[in-house]
Design an enzyme around this catalytic site. Structure first.
Site, short mmCIF file in Angstrom:
data_model
loop_
_atom_site.label_atom_id
_atom_site.label_comp_id
_atom_site.label_asym_id
_atom_site.label_seq_id
_atom_site.Cartn_x
_atom_site.Cartn_y
_atom_site.Cartn_z
CG HIS A 256 -1.95 1.21 1.48
ND1 HIS A 256 -1.74 2.16 1.70
CD2 HIS A 256 -3.21 0.90 1.13
CE1 HIS A 256 -2.85 2.76 1.54
NE2 HIS A 256 -4.09 2.32 1.41
CG ASP B 116 0.43 -2.63 5.89
OD1 ASP B 116 -0.45 -2.42 6.79
OD2 ASP B 116 0.25 -1.77 4.81
CD GLN C 227 -7.16 -4.31 4.07
OE1 GLN C 227 -8.21 -4.77 4.61
NE2 GLN C 227 -7.11 -3.23 3.65
CB CYS D 24 -3.85 3.56 -1.64
SG CYS D 24 -5.03 4.74 -1.33
N1 PMP Z 1 -1.86 -0.82 4.52
C1 PMP Z 1 -2.80 -1.54 3.78
C2 PMP Z 1 -2.77 -2.61 3.42
C3 PMP Z 1 -4.21 -0.83 3.69
O1 PMP Z 1 -5.17 -1.37 3.10
C4 PMP Z 1 -4.21 0.58 4.11
C5 PMP Z 1 -5.68 1.09 4.21
N2 PMP Z 1 -6.28 1.06 2.91
C6 PMP Z 1 -3.42 1.04 4.89
C7 PMP Z 1 -2.14 0.56 5.14
C8 PMP Z 1 -3.49 2.45 5.37
O2 PMP Z 1 -4.54 2.74 6.43
P1 PMP Z 1 -5.07 3.93 6.78
O3 PMP Z 1 -5.36 4.80 5.65
O4 PMP Z 1 -6.10 3.52 7.89
O5 PMP Z 1 -3.91 4.89 7.64
#
Ligand code: PMP
Length: 396
Positions: free
Chosen positions: A111, A188, A191, A352
């Site tokens: 991401h 990370d 998910q 993203c």
């Molecule tokens: N990592 C992953 C794999 C995500 O799916 C997301 C959110 N789509 C994030 C990081 C970032 O999370 P946040 O926007 O809540 O900070």
């Protein structure tokens, strides 16, 4: 399975298939936050009136709940405003120790919340930013990982469960290999934490990040787990109240972690909501949730595989709650518009994660992502609506 616990489904027919973007909130979370505001709301770590003491106790209790949930201790939990802030906190601090010749490894499936902060950390420090390939199946290319991992690697930043491919990475193996060359590992878990049981002591990673809003909690609250020495090695991310030991005209000394990394008034009520959410899923059981969602995923994938001209990103058999696809010669946005008219919520875009879309020769995809409130009926309604939409386009 647990739709009745979520008030948003009470008075409308809503097929919500966008939990990877954000999850809906159960009554228990909303009530916990409401009760806190109405009974003991106060700032934390400051006042000594009764409600301030009670608020501080509940705030620190929430830290304990988070620690219990991922099987660690509360001194290893830092509250942030989300996974993105957690990632930036580690990357910006770590960057201060990186130098030319050092290397940072991420994967193509990251991401942007992980990919970009580490790319920037390398740009600022002169370290080399290296990207591990992803196989057509959606799995991390472990041969490429091993080939790119060197004694110069200082950090491996890797997703646990890809928000596009729905594939779970072999974190234990990655951590073992990274540690063998002396590299730290940031996982990370944005998910994975809502879909799989997470045991930090088994993963043995140095940092683990996630957001409250993707696990049935409120927005504005995130978690940074770090091994004690890994947190202690980070310089303060922000300066201000609550993170100092002593301040004078001559100099400032800092509190120990986690306070050192939590400057200013924290998202107090959001931590209470997050703790309520974690208790809610723990009561059901993460293993049970994972098995339930896996059965739904299988149903979804079996149905999707029968649709002509569908291109699922990665091996359909390796999905955990998240499936992204495109249909030949159709823009996914056109499909999503038709689905949204029937109150079916899916997500269209790059989610993203532009590099992984480029790797699959797509600019965008349509993503279906599940939560514990979804039912086999939701999948049927979605698939029927998708087929109908496709027949409209085919008839044009
Ligand atoms: N990592 C992953 C794999 C995500 O799916 C997301 C959110 N789509 C994030 C990081 C970032 O999370 P946040 O926007 O809540 O900070």
């Amino acid at each position: 399975m647990y739709k009745a616990d979520f008030p948003i489904f009470a008075n409308q027919k809503l097929i919500y298939l966008d939990s990877a973007a954000s999850t809906q909130k159960p009554d228990v979370v909303l009530e916990a936050m409401d009760t806190f505001y109405k009974t003991i709301y106060s700032n934390v770590h400051r006042g000594n009136c009764q409600i301030a003491v009670a608020a501080t106790e509940q705030y620190e209790q929430a830290r304990q709940t988070v620690a219990d949930f991922i099987h660690t201790t509360p001194d290893c939990i830092v509250f942030t405003k989300g996974a993105t802030e957690s990632s930036n906190l580690v990357a910006s601090g770590f960057a201060q120790f990186l130098k030319p010749g050092d290397e940072v490894l991420v994967s193509l499936a990251e991401h942007h919340a992980v990919f970009v902060p580490w790319q920037q950390a390398c740009l600022r420090s002169g370290a080399t930013f290296k990207v591990v390939n992803v196989l057509p199946s959606g799995q991390l290319d472990m041969d490429d990982f091993k080939a790119q991992l060197t004694p110069n690697t200082k950090m491996v930043a890797i997703t646990h469960l890809s928000n596009v491919l729905g594939v779970v990475n072999p974190i234990v193996e990655i951590v073992q290999q990274a540690h063998a060359v002396g590299a730290k590992v940031l996982v990370d878990g944005a998910q994975s934490v809502a879909h799989l049981p997470v045991n930090i002591s088994e993963l043995d990673c140095d940092y683990f990040i996630f957001s409250g809003h993707k696990i049935y909690g409120p927005t504005g609250i995130g978690v940074l787990y770090g091994k004690k020495e890994a947190l202690e090695s980070l310089p303060p991310y922000q300066f201000g109240g609550d993170m100092i030991k002593e301040v004078s005209v001559e100099k400032t000394t800092f509190a120990s972690v986690p306070a050192r990394l939590e400057a200013g008034t924290p998202p107090i009520v959001e931590t209470i909501g997050l703790a309520a959410a974690l208790k809610f899923v723990s009561k059901i059981g993460m293993t049970k949730i994972a098995a339930y969602e896996q059965a739904l995923t299988q149903q979804l994938v079996e149905e999707l595989c029968q649709i002509p001209n569908i291109q699922i990103l990665g091996d359909p058999l390796l999905k955990s709650g998240i499936v992204s696809f495109s249909i030949k010669n159709l823009h996914p946005s056109d499909l999503a518009v038709i689905l949204s008219r029937q109150n079916i919520c899916v997500r269209v875009g790059h989610h993203c994660a532009m590099p992984i879309h480029r790797c699959f020769h797509q600019s965008v995809s349509l993503r279906v992502s599940l939560g514990l409130y979804n039912t086999p009926e939701d999948i049927q309604i979605f698939v029927q609506a998708l087929k109908k939409a496709l027949s409209l386009f085919n008839g044009m």
